[in-house]
Design a protein around this motif. Sequence first.
Motif, PDB file in Angstrom:
ATOM      1  N   ILE A  19       3.967  49.248  14.236  1.00 52.99           N
ATOM      2  CA  ILE A  19       4.972  49.804  15.149  1.00 52.99           C
ATOM      3  C   ILE A  19       5.437  48.717  16.118  1.00 52.99           C
ATOM      4  CG2 ILE A  19       5.267  51.347  17.138  1.00 52.99           C
ATOM      5  CD1 ILE A  19       5.524  52.996  14.743  1.00 52.99           C
ATOM      6  N   GLN A  20       4.505  47.899  16.606  1.00 57.36           N
ATOM      7  CA  GLN A  20       4.856  46.809  17.516  1.00 57.36           C
ATOM      8  C   GLN A  20       5.795  45.811  16.836  1.00 57.36           C
ATOM      9  OE1 GLN A  20       4.272  46.533  20.737  1.00 57.36           O
ATOM     10  NE2 GLN A  20       2.971  48.338  20.882  1.00 57.36           N
ATOM     11  N   LEU A  21       5.510  45.493  15.562  1.00 55.80           N
ATOM     12  CA  LEU A  21       6.388  44.589  14.805  1.00 55.80           C
ATOM     13  C   LEU A  21       7.776  45.198  14.625  1.00 55.80           C
ATOM     14  CD1 LEU A  21       3.952  43.239  12.060  1.00 55.80           C
ATOM     15  CD2 LEU A  21       4.914  41.968  13.997  1.00 55.80           C
ATOM     16  N   LEU A  22       7.820  46.497  14.322  1.00 57.79           N
ATOM     17  CA  LEU A  22       9.105  47.175  14.168  1.00 57.79           C
ATOM     18  C   LEU A  22       9.862  47.183  15.489  1.00 57.79           C
ATOM     19  CD1 LEU A  22      11.083  48.790  12.428  1.00 57.79           C
ATOM     20  CD2 LEU A  22       9.724  50.836  12.918  1.00 57.79           C
ATOM     21  N   ALA A  23       9.152  47.412  16.587  1.00 53.37           N
ATOM     22  CA  ALA A  23       9.787  47.404  17.910  1.00 53.37           C
ATOM     23  C   ALA A  23      10.384  46.035  18.222  1.00 53.37           C
ATOM     24  CB  ALA A  23       8.771  47.806  18.980  1.00 53.37           C
ATOM     25  N   LYS A  24       9.647  44.984  17.903  1.00 55.88           N
ATOM     26  CA  LYS A  24      10.137  43.624  18.129  1.00 55.88           C
ATOM     27  C   LYS A  24      11.395  43.366  17.307  1.00 55.88           C
ATOM     28  CE  LYS A  24       8.862  38.788  17.843  1.00 55.88           C
ATOM     29  NZ  LYS A  24       8.036  37.808  17.195  1.00 55.88           N
ATOM     30  N   SER A  25      11.379  43.794  16.055  1.00 53.30           N
ATOM     31  CA  SER A  25      12.533  43.618  15.175  1.00 53.30           C
ATOM     32  C   SER A  25      13.751  44.379  15.700  1.00 53.30           C
ATOM     33  CB  SER A  25      12.190  44.093  13.762  1.00 53.30           C
ATOM     34  OG  SER A  25      13.329  44.064  12.940  1.00 53.30           O
ATOM     35  N   ILE A  26      13.541  45.614  16.128  1.00 55.40           N
ATOM     36  CA  ILE A  26      14.649  46.418  16.652  1.00 55.40           C
ATOM     37  C   ILE A  26      15.205  45.789  17.923  1.00 55.40           C
ATOM     38  CG2 ILE A  26      15.181  48.635  17.765  1.00 55.40           C
ATOM     39  CD1 ILE A  26      13.412  49.964  15.601  1.00 55.40           C
ATOM     40  N   LYS A  27      14.336  45.281  18.766  1.00 57.01           N
ATOM     41  CA  LYS A  27      14.792  44.651  20.002  1.00 57.01           C
ATOM     42  C   LYS A  27      15.625  43.399  19.708  1.00 57.01           C
ATOM     43  CE  LYS A  27      13.298  43.450  24.582  1.00 57.01           C
ATOM     44  NZ  LYS A  27      12.274  43.731  25.572  1.00 57.01           N
ATOM     45  N   GLU A  28      15.196  42.615  18.715  1.00 53.65           N
ATOM     46  CA  GLU A  28      15.886  41.370  18.384  1.00 53.65           C
ATOM     47  C   GLU A  28      17.122  41.587  17.513  1.00 53.65           C
ATOM     48  OE1 GLU A  28      12.841  39.001  16.538  1.00 53.65           O
ATOM     49  OE2 GLU A  28      11.834  38.590  18.447  1.00 53.65           O
ATOM     50  N   ARG A  29      17.052  42.509  16.578  1.00 54.63           N
ATOM     51  CA  ARG A  29      18.122  42.662  15.576  1.00 54.63           C
ATOM     52  C   ARG A  29      18.865  43.994  15.632  1.00 54.63           C
ATOM     53  NH1 ARG A  29      13.834  40.852  11.326  1.00 54.63           N
ATOM     54  NH2 ARG A  29      13.543  38.710  12.013  1.00 54.63           N
ATOM     55  N   GLY A  30      18.365  44.925  16.433  1.00 56.96           N
ATOM     56  CA  GLY A  30      18.985  46.242  16.528  1.00 56.96           C
ATOM     57  C   GLY A  30      18.397  47.207  15.506  1.00 56.96           C
ATOM     58  N   GLN A  31      18.753  48.455  15.673  1.00 53.29           N
ATOM     59  CA  GLN A  31      18.295  49.514  14.776  1.00 53.29           C
ATOM     60  C   GLN A  31      19.250  49.578  13.590  1.00 53.29           C
ATOM     61  OE1 GLN A  31      17.943  53.327  16.739  1.00 53.29           O
ATOM     62  NE2 GLN A  31      17.952  54.416  14.792  1.00 53.29           N
ATOM     63  N   HIS A  32      18.753  49.352  12.382  1.00 49.03           N
ATOM     64  CA  HIS A  32      19.608  49.289  11.199  1.00 49.03           C
ATOM     65  C   HIS A  32      19.831  50.638  10.526  1.00 49.03           C
ATOM     66  CE1 HIS A  32      19.855  44.882  10.968  1.00 49.03           C
ATOM     67  NE2 HIS A  32      18.676  44.939  11.570  1.00 49.03           N
ATOM     68  N   LYS A  33      18.900  51.557  10.692  1.00 46.82           N
ATOM     69  CA  LYS A  33      19.001  52.863  10.045  1.00 46.82           C
ATOM     70  C   LYS A  33      18.834  53.946  11.114  1.00 46.82           C
ATOM     71  CE  LYS A  33      17.116  55.425   6.162  1.00 46.82           C
ATOM     72  NZ  LYS A  33      16.049  55.522   5.173  1.00 46.82           N
ATOM     73  N   LYS A  34      19.753  54.921  11.117  1.00 48.85           N
ATOM     74  CA  LYS A  34      19.706  55.970  12.127  1.00 48.85           C
ATOM     75  C   LYS A  34      18.523  56.909  11.910  1.00 48.85           C
ATOM     76  CE  LYS A  34      24.582  55.907  13.131  1.00 48.85           C
ATOM     77  NZ  LYS A  34      25.834  56.651  13.179  1.00 48.85           N
ATOM     78  N   LEU A  43      13.681  64.696  12.056  1.00 41.15           N
ATOM     79  CA  LEU A  43      13.318  65.058  10.691  1.00 41.15           C
ATOM     80  C   LEU A  43      12.814  63.837   9.938  1.00 41.15           C
ATOM     81  CD1 LEU A  43      13.337  67.315   8.540  1.00 41.15           C
ATOM     82  CD2 LEU A  43      15.677  66.657   8.013  1.00 41.15           C
ATOM     83  N   ASP A  44      13.483  62.698  10.114  1.00 41.74           N
ATOM     84  CA  ASP A  44      13.102  61.448   9.463  1.00 41.74           C
ATOM     85  C   ASP A  44      13.373  60.297  10.430  1.00 41.74           C
ATOM     86  OD1 ASP A  44      12.353  59.662   7.344  1.00 41.74           O
ATOM     87  OD2 ASP A  44      14.479  59.253   7.031  1.00 41.74           O
ATOM     88  N   GLY A  45      12.431  59.377  10.515  1.00 42.28           N
ATOM     89  CA  GLY A  45      12.610  58.214  11.379  1.00 42.28           C
ATOM     90  C   GLY A  45      11.701  58.219  12.588  1.00 42.28           C
ATOM     91  N   ALA A  46      10.581  58.913  12.498  1.00 43.45           N
ATOM     92  CA  ALA A  46       9.647  58.976  13.628  1.00 43.45           C
ATOM     93  C   ALA A  46       9.183  57.588  14.048  1.00 43.45           C
ATOM     94  CB  ALA A  46       8.453  59.858  13.278  1.00 43.45           C
ATOM     95  N   ASN A  47       8.896  56.728  13.071  1.00 42.71           N
ATOM     96  CA  ASN A  47       8.452  55.365  13.401  1.00 42.71           C
ATOM     97  C   ASN A  47       9.554  54.589  14.115  1.00 42.71           C
ATOM     98  OD1 ASN A  47       5.800  55.467  12.248  1.00 42.71           O
ATOM     99  ND2 ASN A  47       6.770  55.422  10.237  1.00 42.71           N
ATOM    100  N   ARG A  48      10.793  54.741  13.656  1.00 48.43           N
ATOM    101  CA  ARG A  48      11.916  54.075  14.314  1.00 48.43           C
ATOM    102  C   ARG A  48      12.085  54.577  15.731  1.00 48.43           C
ATOM    103  NH1 ARG A  48      15.757  55.957  10.395  1.00 48.43           N
ATOM    104  NH2 ARG A  48      14.005  56.285   9.036  1.00 48.43           N
ATOM    105  N   TYR A  49      11.923  55.876  15.921  1.00 49.25           N
ATOM    106  CA  TYR A  49      12.047  56.474  17.251  1.00 49.25           C
ATOM    107  C   TYR A  49      11.013  55.882  18.202  1.00 49.25           C
ATOM    108  CZ  TYR A  49      11.813  60.003  20.926  1.00 49.25           C
ATOM    109  OH  TYR A  49      11.796  60.638  22.143  1.00 49.25           O
ATOM    110  N   ILE A  50       9.763  55.860  17.795  1.00 43.16           N
ATOM    111  CA  ILE A  50       8.688  55.313  18.624  1.00 43.16           C
ATOM    112  C   ILE A  50       8.930  53.830  18.906  1.00 43.16           C
ATOM    113  CG2 ILE A  50       6.219  54.780  18.682  1.00 43.16           C
ATOM    114  CD1 ILE A  50       5.863  57.410  17.006  1.00 43.16           C
ATOM    115  N   ALA A  51       9.356  53.086  17.882  1.00 44.19           N
ATOM    116  CA  ALA A  51       9.623  51.652  18.058  1.00 44.19           C
ATOM    117  C   ALA A  51      10.774  51.419  19.028  1.00 44.19           C
ATOM    118  CB  ALA A  51       9.910  51.005  16.705  1.00 44.19           C
ATOM    119  N   CYS A  52      11.800  52.252  18.971  1.00 43.33           N
ATOM    120  CA  CYS A  52      12.924  52.124  19.912  1.00 43.33           C
ATOM    121  C   CYS A  52      12.450  52.349  21.338  1.00 43.33           C
ATOM    122  CB  CYS A  52      14.036  53.114  19.568  1.00 43.33           C
ATOM    123  SG  CYS A  52      15.050  52.641  18.158  1.00 43.33           S
TER     124      CYS A  52
END
Length: 68
Positions: A19-34, A43-52
């Motif tokens: 999750i920390q790696l995903l958070a770093k990626s989102i911070k640097e590159r943005g969220q690629h998938k809604k 419904l889908d994307g709980a990990n993305r939500y937490i990382a954001c």
Amino acid sequence: MEFHKFNKILPDFLSKGKIQLLAKSIKERGQHKKIITYEGQILDGANRYIACLIAGVEPEYEEYTVRP
């Protein structure tokens, strides 16, 4: 935001380290998938939500619509 009961059908959450790696990626590159929501819940994307949240990035959502 709450997680929809159907979210539990999908694979478990990522480990804390991933999750920390995903958070770093989102911070640097943005969220690629809604994050997909249904009835105002995730419904889908709980990990993305937490990382954001960890990254301090406003999550992007898309509401799932049921086709007749």
